[in-house]
Enzyme design. Structure first.
Site, short mmCIF file in Angstrom:
data_model
loop_
_atom_site.label_atom_id
_atom_site.label_comp_id
_atom_site.label_asym_id
_atom_site.label_seq_id
_atom_site.Cartn_x
_atom_site.Cartn_y
_atom_site.Cartn_z
N LYS A 7 44.40 38.89 43.70
CA LYS A 7 45.39 38.81 44.06
C LYS A 7 45.83 39.36 45.85
CE LYS A 7 45.43 42.60 40.19
NZ LYS A 7 44.80 43.58 39.93
N ASP A 54 42.43 44.52 29.48
CA ASP A 54 41.43 44.74 30.56
C ASP A 54 41.72 46.51 30.77
OD1 ASP A 54 41.40 45.62 33.37
OD2 ASP A 54 43.20 45.09 34.20
N LYS A 108 46.00 47.54 28.42
CA LYS A 108 45.22 47.85 29.15
C LYS A 108 44.15 48.88 28.00
CE LYS A 108 46.99 47.07 33.65
NZ LYS A 108 45.58 46.35 34.92
N GLU A 131 38.94 41.02 31.05
CA GLU A 131 38.45 41.76 32.69
C GLU A 131 38.31 43.20 32.67
OE1 GLU A 131 42.31 42.05 35.54
OE2 GLU A 131 43.17 41.15 33.47
N ASP A 149 38.25 41.91 38.83
CA ASP A 149 39.11 41.97 39.31
C ASP A 149 38.72 43.23 40.28
OD1 ASP A 149 42.10 42.84 39.96
OD2 ASP A 149 42.65 43.65 37.94
#
Length: 354
Positions: free
Chosen positions: A265, A190, A162, A216, A241
């Protein structure tokens, strides 16, 4: 068969270790569980993992939606007519996607118990396992390295870092991780909407030698044109995302060529039924698909896994949130061996509530 009762309750689970992403620090997660019972003694369970930043819901919102909207609508209904029930409730739950996902899960789980089959086989059964990445939050460089090496020692072959707060620090951390873990471990990154266009391009150029697998959501979802610019300017596959919440979003991402990949998701899109439609749009447009997760119990992870196993176009998985939760009532619904996720082949999602 008729639905005779539904039960709804929240469970708050502490994270084994708080983690930081670009816009918040997360210390615990509240999932809302839904159980459907029928006059034949067959039931199904689902869960919602609301996130006010992403799904626009709080746990109280979900409890209200399931108790005030879903319960009176489904009592007395045939649970095997899931398409009818979900379509009927879709307008009322438009702003409550994780509540919709909980209902969708419970109906799929019930169908599995009725048929005596796991959901992944009911949906098509393309594969029987899939590799998952393991996520490392924003940490100082040395702690990032320690976590990366620890996960690799446990058998994980794909790491997702991240970032999105400090581009130079992100570059340094990722390059150090690559040096430490060697060339055979997949690295994903991400930014959680944290970069500008210039920062996103700088990150990709600064990590060119690291062989990053995918990039991402580098930029804010509110400005799709910037995401498109990143996609066109960098050599890495760019994944949407937070920019993908609905079937219509999938259509626009594909039509306008805003990204190379999408992260589906279940909590964002409202469950498996809608995820299948989104996956079809992505497949038609040549977009690769990853199934991801929020801070979900093992039940949510199982549902995402069963969706991923059912469709050839779902080539990536990031289903790891359950590993960080204390007191998960659905532990054991999936198993991980050397970073590979396998379903519990009991009927439905294979979940036994603790």
């Amino acid at each position: 068969m008729k639905i005779t009762r539904i039960e709804v309750w929240p469970v708050t689970m502490r994270l084994l270790e708080p983690y930081r992403i670009a816009y918040e620090v997360i210390e615990s997660a509240t999932n809302v569980f839904l159980r459907i019972e029928t006059d034949e003694g067959i039931g199904g369970i689902g869960c919602a993992a609301p996130d006010e930043q992403i799904t626009g819901e709080t746990p109280d919102d979900v409890l209200s939606a399931l108790g005030d909207v879903v319960e009176p609508a489904v009592l007395g209904a045939d649970p095997l007519r899931s398409a009818c029930l979900l379509e009927m409730l879709r307008p009322q739950l438009k702003q409550r996607p994780s509540a919709m996902a909980a209902l969708d899960m419970a109906l799929h789980d019930l169908l599995g118990h009725k048929s005596g089959l796991p959901v992944w086989k009911l949906l098509g059964g393309y594969r029987d396992s899939i590799m998952t990445s393991i996520t490392i939050g924003i940490l100082p460089e040395q702690e990032t390295l320690e976590q990366a090496l620890g996960w690799v020692q446990q058998g994980f072959r794909s790491l997702k870092l991240k970032g999105g707060v400090d581009v130079e620090s992100d570059i340094a951390r990722l390059m150090r991780v690559r040096e430490a873990v060697g060339p055979d471990i997949e690295l994903r990154f991400d930014a959680n909407q944290g970069f500008t266009l210039e920062q996103a391009v700088r990150f990709v150029e600064g990590t060119r030698d690291a062989g990053v697998e995918l990039f991402e959501q580098p930029t804010p979802k509110a400005d799709p044109a910037v995401l498109a610019s990143v996609t066109r300017q960098v050599h890495l596959p760019v994944m949407a995302d937070e920019s993908l919440m609905t079937l219509r979003d999938a259509f626009h991402l594909a039509k306008d060529e805003l990204a190379d990949m999408v992260n589906v998701k279940l909590m964002k899109v409202g469950g498996i039924a809608e995820a299948l439609h989104i996956n079809s749009v992505a497949r038609a447009a040549g977009l690769e698909v990853m199934v991801g997760c929020m801070d979900e119990s093992c039940l949510g992870i199982a549902a995402g896994l069963h969706f991923a196993l059912a469709r050839p176009n779902v080539q990536y998985a990031d289903l790891d949130s359950h590993l960080a939760l204390e007191g998960d009532p659905c532990a054991g619904a999936v198993r991980i061996v050397d970073g590979i996720l396998y379903p519990n082949d009991a009927p439905g999602f294979g979940v036994t509530l603790d």
